[in-house]
Design a protein around this motif. Sequence first.
Motif, PDB file in Angstrom:
ATOM      1  N   THR A  28      54.580  61.121  58.523  1.00  0.00           N
ATOM      2  CA  THR A  28      54.012  59.682  60.130  1.00  0.00           C
ATOM      3  C   THR A  28      54.700  59.453  61.581  1.00  0.00           C
ATOM      4  O   THR A  28      55.035  60.418  61.697  1.00  0.00           O
ATOM      5  CB  THR A  28      55.305  58.534  59.437  1.00  0.00           C
ATOM      6  N   ASN A  33      49.326  60.642  63.478  1.00  0.00           N
ATOM      7  CA  ASN A  33      47.971  59.847  63.408  1.00  0.00           C
ATOM      8  C   ASN A  33      46.668  61.289  63.640  1.00  0.00           C
ATOM      9  O   ASN A  33      45.650  61.524  63.501  1.00  0.00           O
ATOM     10  CB  ASN A  33      48.029  59.149  64.369  1.00  0.00           C
ATOM     11  N   ILE A  36      46.180  63.139  60.921  1.00  0.00           N
ATOM     12  CA  ILE A  36      45.122  62.782  59.934  1.00  0.00           C
ATOM     13  C   ILE A  36      43.663  62.963  60.423  1.00  0.00           C
ATOM     14  O   ILE A  36      42.837  62.933  59.397  1.00  0.00           O
ATOM     15  CB  ILE A  36      45.950  61.196  59.385  1.00  0.00           C
ATOM     16  N   SER A  51      51.530  60.980  51.017  1.00  0.00           N
ATOM     17  CA  SER A  51      52.279  60.134  52.235  1.00  0.00           C
ATOM     18  C   SER A  51      53.556  59.853  52.226  1.00  0.00           C
ATOM     19  O   SER A  51      54.359  59.465  51.394  1.00  0.00           O
ATOM     20  CB  SER A  51      50.962  59.011  52.214  1.00  0.00           C
ATOM     21  N   SER A  56      50.539  55.325  57.189  1.00  0.00           N
ATOM     22  CA  SER A  56      49.951  56.858  56.952  1.00  0.00           C
ATOM     23  C   SER A  56      48.559  56.753  55.902  1.00  0.00           C
ATOM     24  O   SER A  56      47.611  56.968  55.883  1.00  0.00           O
ATOM     25  CB  SER A  56      50.941  58.435  57.092  1.00  0.00           C
ATOM     26  N   ASP A  81      54.405  66.809  59.426  1.00  0.00           N
ATOM     27  CA  ASP A  81      55.421  65.466  60.553  1.00  0.00           C
ATOM     28  C   ASP A  81      55.591  66.147  61.578  1.00  0.00           C
ATOM     29  O   ASP A  81      55.551  67.363  62.047  1.00  0.00           O
ATOM     30  CB  ASP A  81      55.849  65.144  59.570  1.00  0.00           C
TER      31      ASP A  81
END
Length: 218
Positions: A28, A33, A36, A51, A56, A81
Amino acid sequence: MTQDEMKKAAGWAALKYVTKGGIIGVGTGSTVNHFIDALGSVKDEIKGAVSSSIASTEKLKELGIQVFDCNDIEKLDVYVDGADEINPTKDMIKGGGAALTREKIVAAISEKFVCIVDDTKGVDVLGQFPLPVEVIPMAREQVARELRKLGGNPVYREGVITDNGNIILDVQDMQITSPKDMEYKINNIPGVVTNGLFAHRGADVVITGTPSGAKIEE
Ligand code: 5RP
């Protein structure tokens, strides 16, 4: 390079650890981001993700990546992470985004923890960043008293409720020279769900975004 560009460099470099056909553990935060987004570019080559937060999960789903329930997965090859601080032995403080408990759960079922950070996150001794502690609401004051006995100055993170319905105390003024001991001691206080020290399960790989690109330490 801006700090966000360094985060992006680290996030995209983590694609190297994504296993084809695999289910990927996803953390997260703003660095994640970027990861992702990177994962979205290879979404047809992976099975999906587990997740560590509602935020997320929403982003993964928006990109068309299937999100699996952690309870249905026994082991993940890799967990990616961010961190708020990381020391030379790859112990971390996490939880700036209040997702520490789910992050610890997903990290615990992962073979490899790949930590992605920008170059402002490295420290010699953990504790300049206030240590987040997730606490059952009715235990807030009792846990705060116990944290003071351990030498910290807990501050209630006003207005924040975790994805698990709990509150966060941010512990200031800690010089954490023995992260494993401190992680254990804080987790032993009744009412603590978990704390943001990731020392018993630290990182295996650190990818640091720097002005000259991503640097990988294994
Ligand atoms: C969230 C976290 C994040 O990994 C940590 O706060 C780092 O965030 P960012 O990548 O936005 O700097 O532990 O609970």
